[in-house]
Design a protein around this motif. Structure first.
Motif, short mmCIF file in Angstrom:
data_model
loop_
_atom_site.label_atom_id
_atom_site.label_comp_id
_atom_site.label_asym_id
_atom_site.label_seq_id
_atom_site.Cartn_x
_atom_site.Cartn_y
_atom_site.Cartn_z
N HIS A 48 0.92 -1.29 -0.01
CA HIS A 48 0.06 -0.03 -0.14
C HIS A 48 0.77 1.25 -0.05
O HIS A 48 0.30 2.28 -0.56
N GLU A 110 -7.92 4.25 6.00
CA GLU A 110 -8.62 4.02 4.63
C GLU A 110 -9.82 4.66 4.62
O GLU A 110 -10.30 5.05 3.59
N GLU A 113 -9.66 8.07 3.82
CA GLU A 113 -9.57 8.41 2.46
C GLU A 113 -10.65 8.13 1.60
O GLU A 113 -11.05 8.68 0.42
N GLU A 143 -8.18 2.12 -2.40
CA GLU A 143 -8.40 2.17 -1.02
C GLU A 143 -9.33 1.30 -0.61
O GLU A 143 -9.15 0.56 0.88
FE FE2 Z 1 -4.98 4.11 1.57
#
Ligand code: FE2
Ligand code: FE2
Length: 166
Positions: A48, A110, A113, A143
């Protein structure tokens, strides 16, 4: 009276917010990878991190599309979320619960995002910025996949491990 502001201003502001956040996340992920105990979790964070480099580049392209300079604006939300992750790294170091805690911290990132990219994509659609929609959607999908992968790692292993002492 205050100067009229429009969706263009909101879009630009939010773009600066997530640009700041992504660059912070890029610095935080190697620390999380180093901290993770399970090799699969380490690998997930490293993967990631590489994707996040692309997220930064895509945002630079979106800035270009709207004719603005790529520029961040301090995002207190991501500062707080990442500070909580650091806390888990410190306070759960060497314990059976560390990985489950790191996953929970990463999922908070996450979800932040996902919220930002979801909004930006919808606004870009409204504004008719087709190329920006594509770029924002590509990141949004990554994501969401990352979030799902983290859930899989948590339920396959880390949560159960956290139930027992190291
Ligand atoms: Fe991310
Ligand atoms: Fe990202």
């Amino acid at each position: 009276m205050a100067k009229e502001k429009t969706l263009d201003d909101l879009f630009h502001d939010t773009l600066k917010d997530i640009y700041y956040a992504e660059r912070k996340i890029l610095k935080a992920l190697p620390k999380m990878a180093r901290g993770a105990q399970a090799p699969e979790l380490k690998a997930a964070f490293e993967k990631h991190r590489d994707q996040t480099e692309t997220h930064v580049e895509r945002l630079q392209q979106v800035f270009e599309l709207i004719g603005k300079r790529a520029q961040g604006k301090t995002c207190e939300a991501i500062e707080g979320i990442l500070a909580e992750g650091e806390e888990i790294l410190d306070e759960f170091k060497g314990t059976a619960a560390l990985d489950a805690g790191l996953i929970s911290a990463a999922q908070a990132v996450e979800h932040y995002e996902i919220a930002r990219y979801g909004t930006l994509k919808t606004w870009a659609q409204t504004m008719g910025l087709k190329d920006a929609v594509k770029l924002l959607d590509a990141t949004l999908k990554e994501e969401a996949v990352t979030d799902g992968d983290l859930t899989k790692l948590a339920t396959a292993n880390s949560n159960r491990k956290a139930m027992k002492a190291a």
